[in-house]
Structures are given as structure tokens and as C-alpha cells.
Write an enzyme that holds these catalytic residues in place. Structure first.
Site, mmCIF file in Angstrom:
data_model
loop_
_atom_site.group_PDB
_atom_site.id
_atom_site.type_symbol
_atom_site.label_atom_id
_atom_site.label_comp_id
_atom_site.label_asym_id
_atom_site.label_seq_id
_atom_site.Cartn_x
_atom_site.Cartn_y
_atom_site.Cartn_z
ATOM 1 N N ASP A 111 0.789 -1.265 -0.088
ATOM 2 C CA ASP A 111 0.165 0.029 0.001
ATOM 3 C C ASP A 111 0.874 1.312 0.039
ATOM 4 O O ASP A 111 0.366 2.376 -0.203
ATOM 5 C CB ASP A 111 -1.186 0.076 1.343
ATOM 6 C CG ASP A 111 -0.370 0.118 2.461
ATOM 7 O OD1 ASP A 111 0.602 0.640 2.887
ATOM 8 O OD2 ASP A 111 -0.618 -0.916 3.450
ATOM 9 N N GLY A 140 9.049 -12.988 -0.323
ATOM 10 C CA GLY A 140 9.897 -12.412 0.568
ATOM 11 C C GLY A 140 11.112 -13.551 1.131
ATOM 12 O O GLY A 140 12.088 -13.230 1.450
ATOM 13 N N ASP A 169 6.087 -6.125 6.890
ATOM 14 C CA ASP A 169 4.732 -5.626 7.120
ATOM 15 C C ASP A 169 3.845 -6.845 6.285
ATOM 16 O O ASP A 169 3.455 -6.585 5.253
ATOM 17 C CB ASP A 169 4.701 -4.577 6.228
ATOM 18 C CG ASP A 169 3.482 -3.709 6.140
ATOM 19 O OD1 ASP A 169 2.481 -4.177 7.046
ATOM 20 O OD2 ASP A 169 2.963 -2.963 5.436
ATOM 21 N N CYS A 170 3.814 -7.896 7.052
ATOM 22 C CA CYS A 170 3.235 -9.077 6.458
ATOM 23 C C CYS A 170 1.620 -9.275 6.954
ATOM 24 O O CYS A 170 1.396 -8.540 7.493
ATOM 25 C CB CYS A 170 3.791 -10.388 7.159
ATOM 26 S SG CYS A 170 4.093 -10.321 9.049
ATOM 27 N N THR A 171 1.040 -9.926 5.991
ATOM 28 C CA THR A 171 -0.470 -10.147 6.383
ATOM 29 C C THR A 171 -0.483 -11.194 7.692
ATOM 30 O O THR A 171 0.759 -11.624 8.075
ATOM 31 C CB THR A 171 -1.228 -10.737 5.361
ATOM 32 O OG1 THR A 171 -0.613 -11.840 4.778
ATOM 33 C CG2 THR A 171 -1.213 -9.579 4.135
ATOM 34 N N ASP A 172 -1.496 -11.850 7.922
ATOM 35 C CA ASP A 172 -1.674 -12.789 9.086
ATOM 36 C C ASP A 172 -1.057 -13.980 8.358
ATOM 37 O O ASP A 172 -1.050 -14.318 7.178
ATOM 38 C CB ASP A 172 -3.047 -12.957 9.542
ATOM 39 C CG ASP A 172 -3.518 -11.579 10.313
ATOM 40 O OD1 ASP A 172 -3.109 -11.546 11.428
ATOM 41 O OD2 ASP A 172 -4.035 -10.949 9.871
ATOM 42 N N PRO A 196 -0.771 -15.953 1.516
ATOM 43 C CA PRO A 196 0.601 -15.511 1.135
ATOM 44 C C PRO A 196 1.461 -15.393 2.063
ATOM 45 O O PRO A 196 2.655 -15.304 2.106
ATOM 46 C CB PRO A 196 0.398 -14.487 0.089
ATOM 47 C CG PRO A 196 -0.952 -14.809 -0.533
ATOM 48 C CD PRO A 196 -1.668 -15.270 0.662
#
EC number: 2.5.1.16
Length: 288
Positions: free
Chosen positions: A88, A141, A158-161, A165
Site C-alpha cells: 500500500d 520475501g 509488513d506481512c499479512t496474518d 501468501p
């Protein structure tokens, strides 16, 4: 008056949150995940991936200020920064505010997230993609940190849960790769969920990171968008002193940086490392 559409988050089975949808700006399945960006009267533009809120215009500044300024000011002279994820652009925006940083590399697995956020979340990236210090790499990553010849002073995951992915960014292979490309006294930080509801994430990260770093801990911030209370961030380094710097030292660095923040300040920085007893007890109960 017609009832507004509602978007329900699907992160938890037994409880959760919803947002009224005023207008869907974009909704498509990218090469890697389901992405929706919609407008909400209370939180502005909202982005979700695979049914989980990632960011909103209303409170994103809290998350991004704490993920960037805590490690960068603790380090004190970071020149090279790696962002994993962050499509983002808001993490990049905050890093670019540090004028002593010479290079910023962002590795994002999903090119679609970057292009759509540039169009639909312009306040997040604030033209930071045009910063001459910035380089975008479209890659996994885990693969990048284990293959790159570059080294970094600060790595921000800055990863998602840990589903879809984002799951690979909570593995030993990822943490080992980050240690591999981190300079001496470098700092690794990562999003680690809301610990009251996702305590196992923190425990698992602490156990894995402790295999590679001598000082592993967490810091926290209250972010309304992330349902359940206090967001937890993992912290790992081999310089044990950096987590315990005085407020006075951080204050001097903060003033020298010229930063103007909406959430972060030096007192918040040092206080953020004070953890609730239940998390301290949970971490202490784990075998070494």
C-alpha cells in the site's frame, strides 16, 4: 433509507467486526489473493485481503509510524532499509521521511496490490514510490532474503496474518534469511497480530526468532482497525542495548530527525516495550 451493504471480516470464527460499505472502489482476485478496496464513512478507504482488513485511511498512521520510527530511531544511523510486503506504500512513506536513509528496497509478492493501491490509496503512499532512493522488487520475501547479496540495517516485515501468501513470512526459513542479510547491530521488526486473540503467533515467533537473534522481544500499539485490542510487533536484533535505550536518547534522535508524527513520540517509543503480564507469562512458560 436503503440499508447499506456490510463487509464482514473473516479472520476469526466466533467473533469479529464489520464495516458499512458506502462504495466499492475495487474488488478483484489478484494472482495471489482476493483484494477489495471500499469506502466507509467512519474509516475512509479500507483495504482488505482474503477477508481480513489490512489498512484504513483513518488509523493507518499508528501502525506505520510504530513499524518504522521505532526501529529506525533505535538503530540511530540506519542507511539501508528493507521492507517486506507493504504494497500500500504507507510503510515506504514513513521510511522516506528519514533523510539519512540512503536506500529503501521493498519486496512485494503481489504486483497487483502495488498498482491498485497507487491508484486507490494515494494518501497511503503520498508519492513515495517516486523517491529516488526506492527500489521495488516483485518476489517472494523468503526467496529474496535467502538469495540477495544486499545487506540492510533495518528489516520491516509488513506481512499479512499467517494465512495464504503471508504464512511463509512467519517461518524459520524467513527469519534465518533475514538474519543472513542483516548488518551487525541491525534490527528486524514484524507485524505479529493482536496478542490477546492471537497469542500463539507471538509465542511461535519468539521461539523461532530466538534461534537466530540474541535479543528477541515485542512492542505494542493500540490500533482500532485491528479487532481485539493491542497490536503486537516482533523485535529481533543482536545488539541487546537497542531495546533499552532511554527516552532521553530517543528524544535527541527524534528532534534531530525533524519528524512530525501523529502517534509516535519518544515516550510512546520506550513505553511500547512494556508488555502485559499475560504475554510475559506466556513467553516465560515456553521451553528455551
Amino acid at each position: 433509507m436503503a440499508e447499506k451493504k456490510q463487509w464482514h471480516e473473516t479472520l476469526h470464527d466466533q467473533f469479529g467486526q464489520y464495516f458499512a460499505v458506502d462504495n466499492v472502489l475495487y474488488h478483484e482476485k489478484t494472482d495471489h489473493q482476493d483484494l477489495i478496496i471500499f469506502e466507509n464513512a467512519a474509516f475512509g478507504r479500507v483495504m482488505a485481503l482474503d477477508g481480513v482488513v489490512q489498512t484504513t485511511e483513518r488509523d493507518e498512521f499508528i501502525y506505520h509510524e510504530m513499524m518504522t520510527h521505532v526501529p529506525l530511531l533505535a538503530h540511530g544511523h540506519a542507511k539501508h532499509v528493507l521492507i517486506i510486503g507493504g504494497g500500500d506504500g504507507a510503510m515506504l512513506r514513513e521510511v522516506t521521511r528519514h533523510k539519512n536513509v540512503e536506500s529503501i528496497t521493498m519486496v512485494e509478492i503481489d504486483a497487483g496490490v502495488v498498482s491498485f493501491c497507487r491508484q486507490y490509496l494515494p494518501n497511503h503512499n503520498a508519492d513515495s514510490y517516486d523517491d529516488p532512493r526506492f527500489k521495488l522488487v516483485i518476489d517472494d520475501g523468503v526467496n529474496f532474503v535467502n538469495q540477495t547479496s544486499q545487506t540492510f540495517d533495518v528489516i520491516i516485515s509488513d506481512c499479512t496474518d499467517p494465512i495464504g501468501p503471508g504464512e511463509s513470512l512467519f517461518t524459520s526459513a524467513f527469519y534465518e534469511g533475514c538474519k543472513r542479510c542483516l548488518n551487525p547491530s541491525g534490527i528486524f521488526v514484524a507485524q505479529n497480530g493482536v496478542c490477546f486473540l492471537q497469542q500463539e503467533e507471538a509465542i511461535d515467533s519468539h521461539r523461532k526468532l530466538s534461534h537466530y537473534f540474541s535479543d528477541v522481544g515485542f512492542y505494542q500499539a493500540a490500533i482500532p482497525t485491528y479487532y481485539g485490542g493491542i497490536m503486537t510487533f516482533a523485535w529481533a536484533t543482536d545488539n541487546d542495548a537497542l531495546r533499552h535505550l532511554s527516552t532521553e536518547i530517543i528524544q535527541a534522535r527524534f528532534l534531530a530527525s525533524g519528524l512530525k508524527c501523529r502517534y509516535y513520540n519518544p515516550a510512546i517509543h520506550t513505553a511500547a516495550f512494556a508488555l502485559p503480564q499475560y504475554l510475559q507469562d506466556a513467553l516465560a512458560s515456553q521451553p528455551s
